[in-house]
Design a protein around this motif. Structure first.
Motif: not given
Length: 185
Positions: A1, A4-5, A76, A78-83
């Motif tokens: 994981m 991904i970030l 995607i 903004h909501y799933f890949l943003s750190n």
């Protein structure tokens, strides 16, 4: 994981862009966001009022996937890949932005001083949107394409007008950020 970030490194994203551009060139297609706006306007009937929009828009339907991809990709990202960690900015940059009226510098990619609804619906915000939108639209039409079209498609197909346009985009950006932006804020 953890992977991904993190932003994709150049050696992953660069070849993906190159493969996509090779396929587009191979199939005789061009890429650019401004051509999608022209297609959407033609679909909406703008060809009845302006000659520029009278063309076979059905041949460009494939390019509308780019618009859908940009919207979906932004969601995607903004909501799933943003750190959600703070950005490590130089003290000089933080000082300069604080002097321009930005608070909490480095805590958000989209500072609320520019991107909140209060900022957008202020007189200054509306003027920036209207004048900026006009300048972007005029510039895109005058340059024969947008930044993505010239910088990605035009440069990859070795077009001299695209090289000139990209140099102009960068010069315009430098002039904006160093000369005009401090006056506005």
């Amino acid at each position: 994981m953890e992977f991904i970030l993190q932003p994709w490194p150049w050696y992953v994203s660069g070849p993906i862009i190159a493969i996509i551009m090779f396929l587009l060139l191979y199939f005789g297609k061009t890429f650019g966001m401004s051509s999608n706006l022209r297609t959407l306007c033609a679909i909406g009937g703008a060809g009845k009022h302006a000659e520029f929009f009278k063309f076979d828009w059905k041949s460009q339907r494939w390019n509308l996937v780019v618009v859908l991809g940009a919207i979906l990709g932004g969601f995607i990202a903004h909501y799933f890949l943003s750190n959600p960690i703070d950005m490590d900015l130089s003290e000089a940059t933080v000082k300069d932005l604080n002097e321009l009226g930005f608070n909490n510098v480095g805590q958000s990619l989209l500072p609320p001083e520019l991107f909140s609804w209060d900022a957008v619906f202020s007189l200054k915000g509306i003027l920036i949107l209207v004048i900026g939108g006009f300048l972007v639209g005029f510039g895109t039409r005058y340059a024969g394409g947008c930044t993505s079209g010239h910088a990605i498609t035009g440069l990859s197909s070795l077009q001299l007008p695209s090289l000139i346009a990209v140099v102009g985009f960068f010069l315009g950006g430098l002039i904006m950020i160093h000369l005009i932006f401090p006056i506005l804020f």
